[in-house]
Scaffold this motif. Structure first.
Motif, PDB file in Angstrom:
ATOM      1  N   ARG A 253       0.835  -1.226   0.000  1.00 27.67           N
ATOM      2  CA  ARG A 253       0.000   0.000   0.000  1.00 27.67           C
ATOM      3  C   ARG A 253       0.860   1.263   0.000  1.00 27.67           C
ATOM      4  NH1 ARG A 253      -5.468  -1.172  -0.935  1.00 27.67           N
ATOM      5  NH2 ARG A 253      -5.523  -3.384  -0.591  1.00 27.67           N
ATOM      6  N   GLN A 254       2.172   1.100   0.144  1.00 29.35           N
ATOM      7  CA  GLN A 254       3.030   2.297   0.289  1.00 29.35           C
ATOM      8  C   GLN A 254       3.190   3.058  -1.021  1.00 29.35           C
ATOM      9  OE1 GLN A 254       6.745   1.828   2.451  1.00 29.35           O
ATOM     10  NE2 GLN A 254       7.686   3.387   1.168  1.00 29.35           N
ATOM     11  N   ILE A 255       3.058   4.370  -0.910  1.00 28.49           N
ATOM     12  CA  ILE A 255       3.194   5.256  -2.070  1.00 28.49           C
ATOM     13  C   ILE A 255       4.385   6.173  -1.835  1.00 28.49           C
ATOM     14  CG2 ILE A 255       2.097   7.178  -3.287  1.00 28.49           C
ATOM     15  CD1 ILE A 255      -0.611   5.721  -2.479  1.00 28.49           C
ATOM     16  N   SER A 257       8.746   7.327  -3.006  1.00 29.91           N
ATOM     17  CA  SER A 257      10.000   6.993  -3.680  1.00 29.91           C
ATOM     18  C   SER A 257      10.423   5.556  -3.414  1.00 29.91           C
ATOM     19  CB  SER A 257      11.107   7.954  -3.265  1.00 29.91           C
ATOM     20  OG  SER A 257      11.334   7.865  -1.887  1.00 29.91           O
ATOM     21  N   SER A 258      10.088   5.008  -2.250  1.00 34.28           N
ATOM     22  CA  SER A 258      10.433   3.604  -2.000  1.00 34.28           C
ATOM     23  C   SER A 258       9.179   2.735  -1.995  1.00 34.28           C
ATOM     24  CB  SER A 258      11.222   3.451  -0.696  1.00 34.28           C
ATOM     25  OG  SER A 258      10.605   4.154   0.350  1.00 34.28           O
ATOM     26  N   GLY A 259       8.086   3.261  -2.554  1.00 36.90           N
ATOM     27  CA  GLY A 259       6.852   2.480  -2.695  1.00 36.90           C
ATOM     28  C   GLY A 259       6.373   2.557  -4.130  1.00 36.90           C
ATOM     29  N   GLY A 309      -8.025  20.997   9.181  1.00 40.42           N
ATOM     30  CA  GLY A 309      -8.822  20.614  10.347  1.00 40.42           C
ATOM     31  C   GLY A 309      -8.476  19.212  10.808  1.00 40.42           C
ATOM     32  N   ASP A 310      -9.222  18.773  11.825  1.00 39.90           N
ATOM     33  CA  ASP A 310      -8.975  17.468  12.430  1.00 39.90           C
ATOM     34  C   ASP A 310      -9.620  16.370  11.574  1.00 39.90           C
ATOM     35  OD1 ASP A 310      -8.775  15.214  13.965  1.00 39.90           O
ATOM     36  OD2 ASP A 310      -9.456  16.156  15.818  1.00 39.90           O
ATOM     37  N   LEU A 311      -8.792  15.464  11.097  1.00 39.53           N
ATOM     38  CA  LEU A 311      -9.303  14.416  10.199  1.00 39.53           C
ATOM     39  C   LEU A 311     -10.373  13.569  10.866  1.00 39.53           C
ATOM     40  CD1 LEU A 311      -8.084  11.197  10.572  1.00 39.53           C
ATOM     41  CD2 LEU A 311      -5.981  12.437  10.162  1.00 39.53           C
ATOM     42  N   PHE A 312     -10.301  13.448  12.195  1.00 45.18           N
ATOM     43  CA  PHE A 312     -11.271  12.581  12.875  1.00 45.18           C
ATOM     44  C   PHE A 312     -12.668  13.222  12.928  1.00 45.18           C
ATOM     45  CE2 PHE A 312      -7.151  11.179  14.553  1.00 45.18           C
ATOM     46  CZ  PHE A 312      -7.200   9.882  14.067  1.00 45.18           C
ATOM     47  N   GLU A 313     -12.710  14.529  12.693  1.00 41.26           N
ATOM     48  CA  GLU A 313     -14.023  15.187  12.571  1.00 41.26           C
ATOM     49  C   GLU A 313     -14.435  15.222  11.096  1.00 41.26           C
ATOM     50  OE1 GLU A 313     -13.742  19.103  14.210  1.00 41.26           O
ATOM     51  OE2 GLU A 313     -12.997  18.326  16.124  1.00 41.26           O
TER      52      GLU A 313
HETATM   53  C1  LIG Z   1      15.144   7.123   1.595  1.00 47.28           C
HETATM   54  C2  LIG Z   1      13.763   7.461   2.060  1.00 47.28           C
HETATM   55  C3  LIG Z   1      12.702   6.920   1.385  1.00 47.28           C
HETATM   56  C4  LIG Z   1      11.388   7.227   1.774  1.00 47.28           C
HETATM   57  N1  LIG Z   1      10.363   6.700   1.074  1.00 47.28           N
HETATM   58  C5  LIG Z   1       9.093   7.083   1.387  1.00 47.28           C
HETATM   59  C6  LIG Z   1       7.974   6.633   0.606  1.00 47.28           C
HETATM   60  O1  LIG Z   1       8.107   5.858  -0.349  1.00 47.28           O
HETATM   61  N2  LIG Z   1       6.748   7.064   0.955  1.00 47.28           N
HETATM   62  C7  LIG Z   1       6.519   7.906   2.016  1.00 47.28           C
HETATM   63  O2  LIG Z   1       5.360   8.265   2.267  1.00 47.28           O
HETATM   64  N3  LIG Z   1       7.556   8.328   2.761  1.00 47.28           N
HETATM   65  C8  LIG Z   1       8.822   7.932   2.498  1.00 47.28           C
HETATM   66  N4  LIG Z   1       9.844   8.342   3.278  1.00 47.28           N
HETATM   67  C9  LIG Z   1       9.530   9.049   4.539  1.00 47.28           C
HETATM   68  C10 LIG Z   1       9.240  10.515   4.363  1.00 47.28           C
HETATM   69  O3  LIG Z   1      10.459  11.249   4.487  1.00 47.28           O
HETATM   70  C11 LIG Z   1       8.284  11.031   5.460  1.00 47.28           C
HETATM   71  O4  LIG Z   1       8.828  10.727   6.726  1.00 47.28           O
HETATM   72  C12 LIG Z   1       6.894  10.421   5.373  1.00 47.28           C
HETATM   73  O5  LIG Z   1       6.378  10.557   4.066  1.00 47.28           O
HETATM   74  C13 LIG Z   1       5.970  11.112   6.349  1.00 47.28           C
HETATM   75  O6  LIG Z   1       4.770  10.417   6.407  1.00 47.28           O
HETATM   76  P1  LIG Z   1       3.442  11.145   6.906  1.00 47.28           P
HETATM   77  O7  LIG Z   1       3.181  12.330   6.089  1.00 47.28           O
HETATM   78  O8  LIG Z   1       2.380  10.103   7.026  1.00 47.28           O
HETATM   79  O9  LIG Z   1       3.829  11.531   8.416  1.00 47.28           O
HETATM   80  P2  LIG Z   1       4.204  12.954   9.064  1.00 47.28           P
HETATM   81  O10 LIG Z   1       5.254  13.654   8.277  1.00 47.28           O
HETATM   82  O11 LIG Z   1       4.438  12.668  10.477  1.00 47.28           O
HETATM   83  O12 LIG Z   1       2.866  13.786   8.870  1.00 47.28           O
HETATM   84  C14 LIG Z   1       1.692  13.551   9.556  1.00 47.28           C
HETATM   85  C15 LIG Z   1       0.739  14.673   9.185  1.00 47.28           C
HETATM   86  O13 LIG Z   1      -0.513  14.439   9.789  1.00 47.28           O
HETATM   87  C16 LIG Z   1      -1.041  15.676  10.243  1.00 47.28           C
HETATM   88  N5  LIG Z   1      -1.970  15.358  11.344  1.00 47.28           N
HETATM   89  C17 LIG Z   1      -1.693  14.836  12.562  1.00 47.28           C
HETATM   90  N6  LIG Z   1      -2.820  14.644  13.254  1.00 47.28           N
HETATM   91  C18 LIG Z   1      -3.840  15.067  12.452  1.00 47.28           C
HETATM   92  C19 LIG Z   1      -5.262  15.128  12.626  1.00 47.28           C
HETATM   93  N7  LIG Z   1      -5.863  14.698  13.740  1.00 47.28           N
HETATM   94  N8  LIG Z   1      -5.991  15.620  11.617  1.00 47.28           N
HETATM   95  C20 LIG Z   1      -5.406  16.066  10.473  1.00 47.28           C
HETATM   96  N9  LIG Z   1      -4.076  16.033  10.258  1.00 47.28           N
HETATM   97  C21 LIG Z   1      -3.307  15.532  11.243  1.00 47.28           C
HETATM   98  C22 LIG Z   1       0.158  16.473  10.695  1.00 47.28           C
HETATM   99  O14 LIG Z   1      -0.113  17.850  10.668  1.00 47.28           O
HETATM  100  C23 LIG Z   1       1.221  16.050   9.678  1.00 47.28           C
HETATM  101  O15 LIG Z   1       1.238  16.938   8.575  1.00 47.28           O
HETATM  102  C24 LIG Z   1      11.153   8.052   2.909  1.00 47.28           C
HETATM  103  C25 LIG Z   1      12.257   8.591   3.592  1.00 47.28           C
HETATM  104  C26 LIG Z   1      13.537   8.292   3.178  1.00 47.28           C
HETATM  105  C27 LIG Z   1      14.685   8.901   3.920  1.00 47.28           C
END
Ligand SMILES: Cc1cc2nc3c(=O)[nH]c(=O)nc-3n(C[C@H](O)[C@H](O)[C@H](O)COP(=O)(O)OP(=O)(O)OC[C@H]3O[C@@H](n4cnc5c(N)ncnc54)[C@H](O)[C@@H]3O)c2cc1C
Length: 326
Positions: A253-255, A257-259, A309-313
């Motif tokens: 399910r990963q999207i 650069s490494s998905g 906003g809050d995704l859970f709402e």
């Molecule tokens: C070599 C390398 C390869 C990588 N490959 C991938 C890859 O293929 N795919 C990938 O996705 N990442 C990849 N990453 C990781 C990437 O750098 C990020 O860490 C990752 O994408 C962050 O995931 P995220 O946005 O789910 O989490 P976070 O960056 O933690 O973001 C979470 C977000 O949720 C929001 N949030 C929190 N609570 C709520 C709420 N209640 N309501 C609404 N919003 C809320 C926050 O504001 C925040 O913006 C890679 C990293 C490296 C170094």
């Protein structure tokens, strides 16, 4: 000299990236005043070549040999090398795929021609085209050019060109079937059978609607909130890497650069911050809707619609409203 769109087929079916490769070849042909042609290699090419002939191409070159009926780089590489050598094109445009990662570097080495992989954009300004590609997990973008004399070889990142941009012809392109000599392959590889590695998995690249789950969902137990929205939209569920690393959703399910790289018509990014490694896998989606509580989250820079906003709402309410109208 011509620009060859080297399209992929697997078990007699054209890859869905074929139109992307043709779109890039046509774009470069327009910008350099050259002709675009397509080349396909297979055990039986008539059906494949017929489909390719619908595009606006100067010619379709069908490389046919019974040994090309199943994938084996020991057969495919010499076949392509012979065909490309005799065509002597300016540029060969292919695509990055799990198959081409295997055969394209071999082809480049065999023909002793330079290769650029992971191309995300083409620029035809100077005397030779140059290509952009991401490096270091998407943190920087490089601009790479070729040295020396053509032919050159470039592999495109899936989704970087839109297949919708591939122009169709007013009349079918002429098809030329080309035979190749394939003596006993020296590599010693023999086709034994095919096993699907993603059995039970999902090909997100083919999905037209995706609801992507980010770390903002906080726990595996909250993923059904996204699944309910996906069900109403008839969408697949995707994920950012931390979601997969935490085991909330499986790896397929990963999207990013490494998905997987995806290009759906509708992409919901929920609780996804928009890190570059995620963006490179989905930013060419037609319509991106972002839901995030942080108004400065980078995902809003690529989103057409943003809800702060809050995704859970928001997500349960959105699901309820959509349920009522869909
Ligand atoms: C070599 C390398 C390869 C990588 N490959 C991938 C890859 O293929 N795919 C990938 O996705 N990442 C990849 N990453 C990781 C990437 O750098 C990020 O860490 C990752 O994408 C962050 O995931 P995220 O946005 O789910 O989490 P976070 O960056 O933690 O973001 C979470 C977000 O949720 C929001 N949030 C929190 N609570 C709520 C709420 N209640 N309501 C609404 N919003 C809320 C926050 O504001 C925040 O913006 C890679 C990293 C490296 C170094």
């Amino acid at each position: 000299m011509r620009i060859v769109a080297l399209v992929e087929q697997y078990n007699g079916k054209l890859s869905r990236t074929s139109a992307e490769v043709i779109a890039c070849a046509q774009q470069l042909a327009r910008n350099t005043g050259k002709q675009a042609v397509a080349l396909v290699a297979a055990g039986e090419t008539s059906g494949l070549a017929g489909k390719l002939a619908a595009f606006d191409l100067a010619e379709v070159i069908a490389v046919q040999h019974e040994k090309l009926a199943v994938y084996n780089p020991d057969e495919l590489v010499p076949a392509l090398a012979q065909a490309i050598k005799s065509e002597n094109p300016y540029l060969v445009v292919a695509v990055d795929s799990s198959l081409s990662w295997d055969y394209l570097p071999r082809l480049s080495a065999r023909l002793e021609i330079p290769m650029i992989s992971g191309a995300t954009a083409a620029h035809a300004g100077g005397d030779k085209p140059s290509f952009a590609r991401a490096a270091w997990g998407g943190r920087v973008e490089m601009e790479i050019g070729f040295r020396g004399d053509p032919p050159f070889l470039v592999a495109l990142q899936v989704g970087a060109w839109s297949g919708d941009d591939a122009a169709r012809g007013t009349t079918p392109a002429p098809i030329r079937t080309v035979g190749v000599e394939l003596p006993a392959a020296p590599g010693g590889r023999r086709y034994v059978g095919t096993e699907e590695s993603l059995k039970g998995g999902v090909d997100l690249g083919a999905a037209t609607r995706i609801v992507a789950v980010g770390r903002g969902f906080q726990a595996a137990g909250n993923v059904p909130v996204a699944e309910a929205l996906a069900k109403v939209l008839h969408a697949e569920v995707g994920a950012s890497r931390p979601v997969v690393d935490s085991g909330w959703l499986p790896r397929d399910r990963q999207i990013g650069s490494s998905g997987q790289t995806v290009e759906p018509t509708l992409y919901f990014a929920i609780g996804v911050s928009g890190a570059i490694q995620h963006l490179v896998g989905m930013k060419t989606s037609k319509c991106i809707v972002a839901i995030n509580k942080d108004p400065d989250a980078p995902i809003f820079e690529v989103a057409r619609y943003g809800i702060v906003g809050d995704l859970f709402e928001i997500v349960p309410e959105l699901t309820k409203q959509l349920q009522a109208i869909l």
